[in-house]
Motif scaffolding. Sequence first.
Motif, PDB file in Angstrom:
ATOM      1  N   LYS A 919       0.916  -1.382  -0.154  1.00 20.71           N
ATOM      2  CA  LYS A 919      -0.030  -0.051   0.022  1.00 20.71           C
ATOM      3  C   LYS A 919       0.942   1.303   0.125  1.00 20.71           C
ATOM      4  CE  LYS A 919      -3.712   0.041   2.433  1.00 20.71           C
ATOM      5  NZ  LYS A 919      -4.689   0.009   3.542  1.00 20.71           N
ATOM      6  N   HIS A 920       1.906   1.409   1.027  1.00 17.24           N
ATOM      7  CA  HIS A 920       2.809   2.295   0.989  1.00 17.24           C
ATOM      8  C   HIS A 920       3.569   2.641  -0.518  1.00 17.24           C
ATOM      9  CE1 HIS A 920       2.951   1.927   5.631  1.00 17.24           C
ATOM     10  NE2 HIS A 920       1.880   2.391   4.974  1.00 17.24           N
ATOM     11  N   LEU A 921       4.029   1.468  -0.955  1.00 18.68           N
ATOM     12  CA  LEU A 921       4.874   1.602  -2.485  1.00 18.68           C
ATOM     13  C   LEU A 921       3.860   1.993  -3.429  1.00 18.68           C
ATOM     14  CD1 LEU A 921       6.763  -1.676  -2.036  1.00 18.68           C
ATOM     15  CD2 LEU A 921       7.540   0.563  -1.450  1.00 18.68           C
ATOM     16  N   LEU A 922       2.552   1.562  -3.200  1.00 20.05           N
ATOM     17  CA  LEU A 922       1.505   2.149  -4.329  1.00 20.05           C
ATOM     18  C   LEU A 922       1.537   3.694  -4.184  1.00 20.05           C
ATOM     19  CD1 LEU A 922      -1.026  -0.593  -4.655  1.00 20.05           C
ATOM     20  CD2 LEU A 922       0.718  -0.001  -6.313  1.00 20.05           C
ATOM     21  N   ILE A 923       1.466   4.230  -2.933  1.00 19.15           N
ATOM     22  CA  ILE A 923       1.220   5.412  -2.839  1.00 19.15           C
ATOM     23  C   ILE A 923       2.785   6.400  -3.223  1.00 19.15           C
ATOM     24  CG2 ILE A 923       1.141   7.315  -0.930  1.00 19.15           C
ATOM     25  CD1 ILE A 923      -0.580   5.258   0.625  1.00 19.15           C
ATOM     26  N   CYS A 924       3.578   5.736  -3.000  1.00 17.59           N
ATOM     27  CA  CYS A 924       4.857   6.204  -3.384  1.00 17.59           C
ATOM     28  C   CYS A 924       4.808   6.237  -4.990  1.00 17.59           C
ATOM     29  CB  CYS A 924       6.092   5.419  -3.078  1.00 17.59           C
ATOM     30  SG  CYS A 924       6.526   5.591  -1.159  1.00 17.59           S
ATOM     31  N   LYS A 925       4.388   5.314  -5.850  1.00 15.88           N
ATOM     32  CA  LYS A 925       4.441   5.357  -7.104  1.00 15.88           C
ATOM     33  C   LYS A 925       3.433   6.333  -7.575  1.00 15.88           C
ATOM     34  CE  LYS A 925       3.873   2.181 -10.862  1.00 15.88           C
ATOM     35  NZ  LYS A 925       3.521   0.694 -11.231  1.00 15.88           N
ATOM     36  N   LYS A 926       2.298   6.751  -7.117  1.00 15.34           N
ATOM     37  CA  LYS A 926       1.499   7.841  -7.283  1.00 15.34           C
ATOM     38  C   LYS A 926       2.150   9.098  -7.291  1.00 15.34           C
ATOM     39  CE  LYS A 926      -2.156   5.534  -8.919  1.00 15.34           C
ATOM     40  NZ  LYS A 926      -2.669   5.655 -10.202  1.00 15.34           N
ATOM     41  N   LEU A 927       2.690   9.236  -5.990  1.00 15.22           N
ATOM     42  CA  LEU A 927       3.320  10.573  -5.713  1.00 15.22           C
ATOM     43  C   LEU A 927       4.493  10.993  -6.696  1.00 15.22           C
ATOM     44  CD1 LEU A 927       3.384  10.688  -1.810  1.00 15.22           C
ATOM     45  CD2 LEU A 927       2.265  12.158  -3.404  1.00 15.22           C
ATOM     46  N   GLY A 933       8.352  12.194 -11.704  1.00 13.88           N
ATOM     47  CA  GLY A 933       9.150  11.417 -11.784  1.00 13.88           C
ATOM     48  C   GLY A 933       8.479   9.953 -12.190  1.00 13.88           C
ATOM     49  N   GLN A 934       9.361   8.976 -11.889  1.00 16.11           N
ATOM     50  CA  GLN A 934       8.804   7.419 -12.187  1.00 16.11           C
ATOM     51  C   GLN A 934       9.333   6.530 -11.390  1.00 16.11           C
ATOM     52  OE1 GLN A 934       9.085   6.451 -16.443  1.00 16.11           O
ATOM     53  NE2 GLN A 934       8.527   4.361 -16.118  1.00 16.11           N
TER      54      GLN A 934
END
Length: 955
Positions: A919-927, A933-934
């Motif tokens: 969940k945290h990694l998906l949030i990081c991906k969106k942010l 960035g990517q």
Amino acid sequence: MFTNNQMRQHQKFTAAEQQIFSLGRILQILREEDNAEVLIEKTISYIKEQFDYSLIWIALYDRLNHILFGKGGATPDINYDNSYFQQRVVLSPGDLLEQVVIQQRPMGVADLRMETRAEGWQEIAAKFDIQGTIMLPIRHKDRCLGVLLLGSKRWGYLISSEAKAQLMIVVGELAAALFQLEIDLQNKQTKKPDEVLLRLLEKLRTLSTLEQRLESVVSETHKFIAPTRTNVYWFNPQERYFWRRISTQFFNLGKVSNQQKAKTALTVEDLSDFYYAMSANQLVWIGEGRSSLKSYSTKNLLKRLDARSLLIAPILWQKDLLGFLAVEGKEPRIWTEVDKSFVKGAAGLISLVSLTENMETTIEQLEEDAYLKNQIVEGIYNDEDIESVLHNCAVKVLNRLAANRFLLLFFDRELSEYNFFFQNQLSSRRHLTFSLEELKEVDAKLLERSTQAVSVENLEEDLRFFNWRSSLLEAGLRSILVSNCNPQENNDVILIIGSENNRSWTTVEKELVKAVAQQVGVIFRQWRLYQQTQNQQKILHTFGQSLHLLEPLQNDKSIEVEPLAETLILEQIATLLNCPLTLLLSWNIGNEFAQIIPGFIANNDFTVIVETPVPLQTDILIRSAITNEGLVYINASDLPESTKQWLCGTGIGEILLIALRTHQEYEPTGVILIADYPHRQWSPELLDAVETLVNQLAWFSRQKQFTEFASAKNEQLQQLNWYKHRKFENIRQNTVTLLSQMHDLGIPDDKIALTRYQQLLRQLDNTVASSTALLKLEEWQLVFHKQTLPIASLLKDCLKGINKLLKQHKLWVGVHGLGQKLEGEDAYIDDSFIYNSQVKISGDIPKIELIVSELLIAACHRSQDGGRIDIWCRRLEAQMLEVSITDNGTIHPQLLEELQQDVFPELLTQSKQEHSPIKHLLICKKLIQQLEGQLDFYQLPDSRVVSRLLLPIGE
């Protein structure tokens, strides 16, 4: 004894009485005498006795030849040769006598000897010294019967009022007497056609064959009218020509061969005007300088019949033309009303007696027609196959009428045209594949009011069904019978019987086709009920299919919904309406332009430029749809050029619009456009189904918008929650560290300790200030700032934050590409890329630092104790810095697949690994995407897990 005055008065009264007595006597003679010569003689004697005129002349007027015939007169010389008074005077324009006849009023001449306008009378005037002359018309009821000429030896022509009145009374009574004699003479000379026709009718009863009866009628007609010849011509309706059957020159022409008939044939093509006059039961007459036909037709008919005068009456039975009776003359002749009446009556007798010729054949044909109608009815009620019933009916009708095509048409209201429901033709003919235009109003009214089939004998000449003419002629048809098949007054179903030759149709044939058409209409109504049932099933199938299509879209959130759902519904609408173009103009609330989503485009005639943005406030299609409730119809010709720039198909004619709106109060978020060729119409039941489908799509779109809105808000709040949580963890850690250090210092008692104490207080103030800004500026949403920081400093801060975790798991971290060792750390730094240590990254540095820290924390949790984590830094050409974090940890394949996908926001709440770092990694991906960035996750062949981060490079 009388005095002298009394004697003169007595003599005066006696003269007046004498004049009255003489006037009464002549008037009595004029009333009682029935001989014109005596009337004229007595009138001349009276004028000579009562008036002082030396020259008296009376002539009668022939109005047909415009000639005066002298009947008598008087001169001063009793021995004068009176033959001059019997002369014939041809009236010429300008003559005085001609003016008296034409104008019918008296004229006077002061001196006849000098008058040049009275040619022939100057010699007599000079001989008898005649000067003043009066010319009086002998007229009765505005009709001039003759002229009275009176001449005296006095100059001038004025007479006393008394003498004028006396003279006018005598002349008027003479005119009345002559008029009555002329009427009596005409009555004596007038033929009585009724008596002759009655005798002829009695004679016809005694004759046994039609030929004998025709000969008798021709003979009596010839005797009564006395022309050069009298003929009966018979009509062949199939080949459309008249042939001479009976003639006064020779009888029994009916027994001659067809070749001999052709020699005397009169074709309808050569005498079309004459034929139409006969068919309309009009008498045709051609006389001296006059004709009931047009000039060209008159000359053609006279030439074909070798005559100079004609009187022709049609022979009709029940409006069917059987032939005509012709009275022909070699010389010009004026036909009287008696002649016309007799010929018309004689032709009527022929029509009556002609019925017996083919009586047996007619009865047999009527029986066959009745049997044909019964067969059709039996086929309908026996529930036989519609195709076979119509086929059997068509074959029998075509054989009965000797026709070539049986065409059953139905009106397609959606396309406004007639299409073939069924057709049958001779084996050598092909099926017709074209459609026919909608009937003109005049033709539609003609079919509705007609009690029998409407016949067109020659399509090339007849103006009826004009908009069908070219198509039917191309199909080889030249003559047709047309009837509607509906008992009500409408033309939805039409039956056409066609022939490839010009021909006439009898009343029996028209009535037969009308009866067959009514029964065929019953068959068509059965088919229509079947079609309506099929449409209902089609609508139900469409509803079920659309619900089936939308169901997985609502359940499976991993499917790209937009514009898949709209496209599927648009395709369903195109299938339901059988239309070549459907599309959606879609927009979100707050947008200024609509996006074109194509649904179904059949061909290039309905081209649409889908990349064109459509303005919401000015486009006529959008404004028309959203300002009106329900379906809106627009013709393509009414569109402005701005709309035609993107809706540019050449075949677009009719446009149907409906807004995507769940309720009138809600703002619409789209407009569905349906287009078809010009004059297309849609059935009400299909349009109701379309409205239902559109309403279903509108609710789906509204649900999707709510879902997307809630998911977006959920994503934002989760990002905000994660960010604040991590931020406050750092703040807490920094605060604890600072407070511990302050506690270790104790109460500062020297200058160095005081300086260190103040430094810690400032750091504590900065930490509190950062939390204040976080709480104030980013209460409900993230705020992104633009900052720069060397990548080495960023990695140093991140590693410092997770140093405790690294020591706990005994992990070794290697940083490659910076070319320097991070101070205070035990990590190994590869110096192969020294220049990367000075690279600065651009963006919201605190958020990027938290994202890198989250990636490192995830790598730590994946790795086994004593493992290794490598950080690789590499500058890319596109002003981007690649930071790849690799570890030897294990990751579940499903979690890796979810991390690799560009997932929908719903995955944030539906992940099965609620307590995993995904969940945290998906949030990081969106942010990181919002920070330009990517972030990607993948696994190397040697099973190492890679977290690849691309960051923009700052100046």
